[in-house]
Design a protein around this motif. Structure first.
Motif, mmCIF file in Angstrom:
data_model
loop_
_atom_site.group_PDB
_atom_site.id
_atom_site.type_symbol
_atom_site.label_atom_id
_atom_site.label_comp_id
_atom_site.label_asym_id
_atom_site.label_seq_id
_atom_site.Cartn_x
_atom_site.Cartn_y
_atom_site.Cartn_z
ATOM 1 N N VAL A 44 22.379 -41.568 -64.531
ATOM 2 C CA VAL A 44 23.461 -40.638 -64.882
ATOM 3 C C VAL A 44 22.958 -39.578 -65.843
ATOM 4 O O VAL A 44 23.282 -38.382 -65.701
ATOM 5 C CB VAL A 44 24.646 -41.412 -65.490
ATOM 6 C CG1 VAL A 44 25.680 -40.440 -66.064
ATOM 7 C CG2 VAL A 44 25.287 -42.325 -64.445
ATOM 8 N N GLU A 45 22.154 -39.976 -66.815
ATOM 9 C CA GLU A 45 21.612 -39.020 -67.787
ATOM 10 C C GLU A 45 20.751 -37.966 -67.096
ATOM 11 O O GLU A 45 20.848 -36.770 -67.401
ATOM 12 C CB GLU A 45 20.794 -39.779 -68.834
ATOM 13 C CG GLU A 45 20.255 -38.901 -69.946
ATOM 14 C CD GLU A 45 19.503 -39.694 -70.993
ATOM 15 O OE1 GLU A 45 18.816 -39.073 -71.821
ATOM 16 O OE2 GLU A 45 19.600 -40.947 -70.980
ATOM 17 N N SER A 48 22.472 -46.062 -66.266
ATOM 18 C CA SER A 48 22.707 -45.128 -67.376
ATOM 19 C C SER A 48 21.642 -44.036 -67.416
ATOM 20 O O SER A 48 21.955 -42.858 -67.650
ATOM 21 C CB SER A 48 22.743 -45.889 -68.708
ATOM 22 O OG SER A 48 21.501 -46.540 -68.956
ATOM 23 N N LEU A 99 20.908 -36.954 -63.937
ATOM 24 C CA LEU A 99 21.720 -36.095 -63.075
ATOM 25 C C LEU A 99 22.585 -35.118 -63.876
ATOM 26 O O LEU A 99 23.104 -34.158 -63.318
ATOM 27 C CB LEU A 99 22.596 -36.947 -62.163
ATOM 28 C CG LEU A 99 21.847 -37.763 -61.098
ATOM 29 C CD1 LEU A 99 22.809 -38.662 -60.332
ATOM 30 C CD2 LEU A 99 21.102 -36.838 -60.133
ATOM 31 N N HIS A 100 22.725 -35.356 -65.183
ATOM 32 C CA HIS A 100 23.457 -34.433 -66.038
ATOM 33 C C HIS A 100 22.561 -33.349 -66.641
ATOM 34 O O HIS A 100 23.050 -32.459 -67.340
ATOM 35 C CB HIS A 100 24.177 -35.191 -67.158
ATOM 36 C CG HIS A 100 25.487 -35.781 -66.740
ATOM 37 N ND1 HIS A 100 25.600 -37.043 -66.212
ATOM 38 C CD2 HIS A 100 26.746 -35.268 -66.721
ATOM 39 C CE1 HIS A 100 26.860 -37.306 -65.920
ATOM 40 N NE2 HIS A 100 27.574 -36.233 -66.218
ATOM 41 N N GLU A 101 21.259 -33.437 -66.369
ATOM 42 C CA GLU A 101 20.351 -32.387 -66.830
ATOM 43 C C GLU A 101 20.703 -31.068 -66.133
ATOM 44 O O GLU A 101 21.089 -31.050 -64.967
ATOM 45 C CB GLU A 101 18.904 -32.758 -66.515
ATOM 46 C CG GLU A 101 18.360 -33.918 -67.326
ATOM 47 C CD GLU A 101 17.976 -33.494 -68.736
ATOM 48 O OE1 GLU A 101 17.929 -32.276 -69.006
ATOM 49 O OE2 GLU A 101 17.724 -34.388 -69.556
ATOM 50 N N LEU A 102 20.544 -29.963 -66.853
ATOM 51 C CA LEU A 102 20.852 -28.646 -66.288
ATOM 52 C C LEU A 102 19.626 -27.743 -66.194
ATOM 53 O O LEU A 102 19.593 -26.840 -65.355
ATOM 54 C CB LEU A 102 21.924 -27.938 -67.128
ATOM 55 C CG LEU A 102 23.283 -28.630 -67.260
ATOM 56 C CD1 LEU A 102 24.211 -27.773 -68.119
ATOM 57 C CD2 LEU A 102 23.906 -28.890 -65.894
ATOM 58 N N GLU A 119 21.313 -25.144 -63.889
ATOM 59 C CA GLU A 119 22.305 -24.572 -64.797
ATOM 60 C C GLU A 119 23.739 -24.960 -64.447
ATOM 61 O O GLU A 119 24.671 -24.597 -65.171
ATOM 62 C CB GLU A 119 22.182 -23.040 -64.878
ATOM 63 C CG GLU A 119 20.811 -22.567 -65.341
ATOM 64 C CD GLU A 119 20.735 -21.069 -65.516
ATOM 65 O OE1 GLU A 119 21.792 -20.402 -65.555
ATOM 66 O OE2 GLU A 119 19.608 -20.554 -65.600
ATOM 67 N N ARG A 120 23.941 -25.673 -63.365
ATOM 68 C CA ARG A 120 25.287 -26.118 -62.993
ATOM 69 C C ARG A 120 25.385 -27.637 -62.902
ATOM 70 O O ARG A 120 26.455 -28.206 -63.101
ATOM 71 C CB ARG A 120 25.706 -25.510 -61.647
ATOM 72 C CG ARG A 120 25.885 -24.008 -61.644
ATOM 73 C CD ARG A 120 26.414 -23.530 -60.305
ATOM 74 N NE ARG A 120 27.754 -24.059 -60.039
ATOM 75 C CZ ARG A 120 28.348 -23.994 -58.837
ATOM 76 N NH1 ARG A 120 27.716 -23.447 -57.815
ATOM 77 N NH2 ARG A 120 29.554 -24.487 -58.667
ATOM 78 N N GLY A 121 24.297 -28.281 -62.580
ATOM 79 C CA GLY A 121 24.324 -29.721 -62.408
ATOM 80 C C GLY A 121 24.888 -30.108 -61.052
ATOM 81 O O GLY A 121 24.711 -29.394 -60.055
ATOM 82 N N ILE A 122 25.580 -31.246 -61.001
ATOM 83 C CA ILE A 122 26.127 -31.743 -59.741
ATOM 84 C C ILE A 122 27.260 -30.826 -59.270
ATOM 85 O O ILE A 122 28.164 -30.490 -60.037
ATOM 86 C CB ILE A 122 26.669 -33.176 -59.902
ATOM 87 C CG1 ILE A 122 25.542 -34.117 -60.360
ATOM 88 C CG2 ILE A 122 27.272 -33.675 -58.592
ATOM 89 C CD1 ILE A 122 24.409 -34.250 -59.383
ATOM 90 N N TRP A 130 22.584 -30.943 -56.466
ATOM 91 C CA TRP A 130 22.384 -30.514 -57.858
ATOM 92 C C TRP A 130 21.831 -29.100 -57.877
ATOM 93 O O TRP A 130 20.897 -28.783 -57.134
ATOM 94 C CB TRP A 130 21.422 -31.473 -58.546
ATOM 95 C CG TRP A 130 21.086 -31.141 -59.972
ATOM 96 C CD1 TRP A 130 21.668 -31.646 -61.098
ATOM 97 C CD2 TRP A 130 20.047 -30.248 -60.427
ATOM 98 N NE1 TRP A 130 21.078 -31.118 -62.222
ATOM 99 C CE2 TRP A 130 20.080 -30.260 -61.834
ATOM 100 C CE3 TRP A 130 19.109 -29.440 -59.772
ATOM 101 C CZ2 TRP A 130 19.198 -29.498 -62.596
ATOM 102 C CZ3 TRP A 130 18.242 -28.675 -60.526
ATOM 103 C CH2 TRP A 130 18.287 -28.715 -61.922
#
Length: 209
Positions: free
Chosen positions: A139-140, A136, A142-145, A109-112, A106
């Motif tokens: 996943v939420e 859930s 890991l989508h943080e930037l 500013e790009r995420g995974i 991770w």
């Protein structure tokens, strides 16, 4: 003696590796490596906290990356690792199978991201090895930037219901963990490792010539 109560060195351990082997088994594995580490029992897991630099010569002097990249014996698995490297949050997953290390990388500013050549681990695999937690919510997270890598990893550890979340942000409490011991690599193992690296470099140079 290479195993002793952990001294207060003032240096925060970098990263957290959780394995299913016992403290003596994991300590023996650390002694066969090149990175000093604190080993402690934590809620059914055995935690490994690398204690700074590797004892090996460059380019293997980074204790965090060496530990993150080191395969574990099948009897010590499964294992989950949480690491901050070069501003990235990295999660490693190893099972008792023969699939090797799988990765989650991770970047702010790009995420995974998907670095070439690294097998990836997904939320389902992470949750299965952890044995709990909310997929859930994972996943939420890991989508943080826009979050600090250590805080993202702390949130992942917490949502997977694993021990050590607070230590991802403030590792000063490692010294106070019940049963924590500091384990040093055996000098002969460090020598074997450095010899093998030099031999590999020499062979590559000869082939390139």
């Amino acid at each position: 003696m290479s195993t002793s109560p952990r001294p207060d060195t003032g240096d925060d351990p970098a990263g957290l590796l959780l394995l299913r082997g016992s403290v003596p088994e994991v300590s023996a594995w650390i002694r066969k490596g090149v990175v000093p580490a604190t080993v402690a029992p934590m809620d059914g897991w055995t935690a490994v906290f690398p204690e700074g630099a590797s004892f090996a010569d460059p380019p293997y002097a980074d204790g965090t990356m060496v530990t993150a990249s080191r395969p574990i014996p099948r009897k010590l698995g499964p294992a989950l690792g949480f690491w901050v490297v070069d501003g990235r949050a990295i999660i490693t997953l190893q099972t008792r199978g023969r699939g090797g290390i799988r990765w989650v990388v991770w970047e702010p500013e790009r995420g995974i991201v998907a670095p070439p050549g690294l097998p990836q681990a997904g939320p389902v695999s992470l949750q299965r090895v952890a044995g709990g937690g909310s997929r859930s919510e994972l996943v939420e997270i890991l989508h943080e930037l826009y979050v600090q890598p250590d805080r993202l990893l702390a949130a992942v550890v917490a949502v997977l219901e694993l021990p050590g979340a607070r230590l991802m942000v403030d590792a000063s409490g490692v010294a106070d963990l019940p049963g924590a011991v500091s384990v040093l690599p055996a000098p002969k193992e460090v020598g074997y490792f450095n010899d093998a690296v030099r031999d590999a470099v020499r062979l590559r140079q000869e082939l390139e010539a």
